[in-house]
Design a protein around this motif. Sequence first.
Motif, PDB file in Angstrom:
ATOM      1  N   VAL A 132      -8.652  -9.851 -14.709  1.00 41.79           N
ATOM      2  CA  VAL A 132      -7.758  -8.759 -14.327  1.00 41.79           C
ATOM      3  C   VAL A 132      -8.455  -7.768 -13.398  1.00 41.79           C
ATOM      4  O   VAL A 132      -7.872  -7.330 -12.398  1.00 41.79           O
ATOM      5  N   ALA A 133      -9.705  -7.427 -13.686  1.00 39.85           N
ATOM      6  CA  ALA A 133     -10.413  -6.464 -12.826  1.00 39.85           C
ATOM      7  C   ALA A 133     -10.600  -7.043 -11.417  1.00 39.85           C
ATOM      8  O   ALA A 133     -10.421  -6.332 -10.420  1.00 39.85           O
ATOM      9  N   ALA A 187      -8.921  -5.558  -7.935  1.00 36.48           N
ATOM     10  CA  ALA A 187      -9.781  -5.255  -6.781  1.00 36.48           C
ATOM     11  C   ALA A 187      -9.331  -6.041  -5.555  1.00 36.48           C
ATOM     12  O   ALA A 187      -9.299  -5.506  -4.442  1.00 36.48           O
ATOM     13  N   LEU A 188      -8.973  -7.298  -5.758  1.00 35.60           N
ATOM     14  CA  LEU A 188      -8.470  -8.119  -4.654  1.00 35.60           C
ATOM     15  C   LEU A 188      -7.161  -7.546  -4.116  1.00 35.60           C
ATOM     16  O   LEU A 188      -6.944  -7.490  -2.898  1.00 35.60           O
ATOM     17  N   ALA A 189      -6.291  -7.089  -5.009  1.00 33.81           N
ATOM     18  CA  ALA A 189      -5.011  -6.519  -4.591  1.00 33.81           C
ATOM     19  C   ALA A 189      -5.211  -5.264  -3.750  1.00 33.81           C
ATOM     20  O   ALA A 189      -4.571  -5.097  -2.711  1.00 33.81           O
ATOM     21  N   VAL A 190      -6.111  -4.385  -4.177  1.00 34.40           N
ATOM     22  CA  VAL A 190      -6.359  -3.144  -3.428  1.00 34.40           C
ATOM     23  C   VAL A 190      -6.955  -3.460  -2.054  1.00 34.40           C
ATOM     24  O   VAL A 190      -6.542  -2.896  -1.033  1.00 34.40           O
ATOM     25  N   GLY A 191      -7.917  -4.359  -2.012  1.00 34.30           N
ATOM     26  CA  GLY A 191      -8.524  -4.734  -0.735  1.00 34.30           C
ATOM     27  C   GLY A 191      -7.516  -5.346   0.219  1.00 34.30           C
ATOM     28  O   GLY A 191      -7.504  -5.035   1.419  1.00 34.30           O
ATOM     29  N   VAL A 242      -2.193 -13.133 -10.210  1.00 33.87           N
ATOM     30  CA  VAL A 242      -0.813 -12.707 -10.408  1.00 33.87           C
ATOM     31  C   VAL A 242      -0.576 -11.299  -9.859  1.00 33.87           C
ATOM     32  O   VAL A 242       0.409 -11.065  -9.152  1.00 33.87           O
ATOM     33  N   VAL A 243      -1.456 -10.370 -10.145  1.00 39.63           N
ATOM     34  CA  VAL A 243      -1.278  -8.991  -9.686  1.00 39.63           C
ATOM     35  C   VAL A 243      -1.340  -8.927  -8.163  1.00 39.63           C
ATOM     36  O   VAL A 243      -0.495  -8.297  -7.514  1.00 39.63           O
ATOM     37  N   SER A 244      -2.314  -9.586  -7.583  1.00 34.99           N
ATOM     38  CA  SER A 244      -2.458  -9.570  -6.121  1.00 34.99           C
ATOM     39  C   SER A 244      -1.266 -10.223  -5.445  1.00 34.99           C
ATOM     40  O   SER A 244      -0.757  -9.710  -4.436  1.00 34.99           O
ATOM     41  N   ALA A 245      -0.815 -11.354  -5.971  1.00 32.37           N
ATOM     42  CA  ALA A 245       0.331 -12.042  -5.370  1.00 32.37           C
ATOM     43  C   ALA A 245       1.583 -11.178  -5.452  1.00 32.37           C
ATOM     44  O   ALA A 245       2.354 -11.090  -4.485  1.00 32.37           O
ATOM     45  N   SER A 246       1.784 -10.505  -6.575  1.00 32.56           N
ATOM     46  CA  SER A 246       2.960  -9.646  -6.725  1.00 32.56           C
ATOM     47  C   SER A 246       2.926  -8.478  -5.745  1.00 32.56           C
ATOM     48  O   SER A 246       3.938  -8.165  -5.103  1.00 32.56           O
ATOM     49  N   LEU A 247       1.773  -7.852  -5.603  1.00 31.57           N
ATOM     50  CA  LEU A 247       1.666  -6.732  -4.664  1.00 31.57           C
ATOM     51  C   LEU A 247       1.780  -7.196  -3.216  1.00 31.57           C
ATOM     52  O   LEU A 247       2.332  -6.472  -2.377  1.00 31.57           O
ATOM     53  N   GLN A 248       1.298  -8.387  -2.910  1.00 29.63           N
ATOM     54  CA  GLN A 248       1.434  -8.911  -1.547  1.00 29.63           C
ATOM     55  C   GLN A 248       2.899  -9.192  -1.219  1.00 29.63           C
ATOM     56  O   GLN A 248       3.346  -8.928  -0.102  1.00 29.63           O
ATOM     57  N   VAL A 249       3.636  -9.726  -2.180  1.00 23.57           N
ATOM     58  CA  VAL A 249       5.072  -9.969  -1.949  1.00 23.57           C
ATOM     59  C   VAL A 249       5.781  -8.638  -1.722  1.00 23.57           C
ATOM     60  O   VAL A 249       6.593  -8.501  -0.798  1.00 23.57           O
TER      61      VAL A 249
END
Length: 142
Positions: free
Chosen positions: A27-28, A32-36, A100-107
């Motif tokens: 998750v961490a 971090a990947l999502a924010v970047g 999952v978090v990164s993919a959701s934020l990218q969408v």
Amino acid sequence: MTAPTGLPHFRGANVPPPPGGRGQLPVAGDIALAVGLLVLDVLGAVVAFVLGIEVSGDWKPFDPGADNSDVTFTFNWLYVGIAGGIVLLTAALLCLLRAVVSASLQVLAGMVVVVLAVNGAQFDKRHEDRARTAVSAPAAYR
């Protein structure tokens, strides 16, 4: 030979699946990947916006004639839409990583960029139509 004592014995329906397969991204690391990636998405959208202005030929950072005339922008929103499409494609790649978090934020970010591009193009179209009707007023009103 006898089975060692103290070890679990699985028989019949209570046999667990074999270990293996890829797990999810921690998750961490996912956050971090999502924010970047969101920072890169914003930079990419701004670069696409400026590139669209430059390609349309309406943006001149320095006025060679220095006549202090007004600069009018006609934005080319196609580049911003393409940037939104690229953001959506990266969301598909993140699904393969099981982030999952990164993919959701990218969408979400990709949809926002595409909606901004469509609304910007519609706004420019309405603005051009108003300018055309203002110029083509009958001669009696001039």
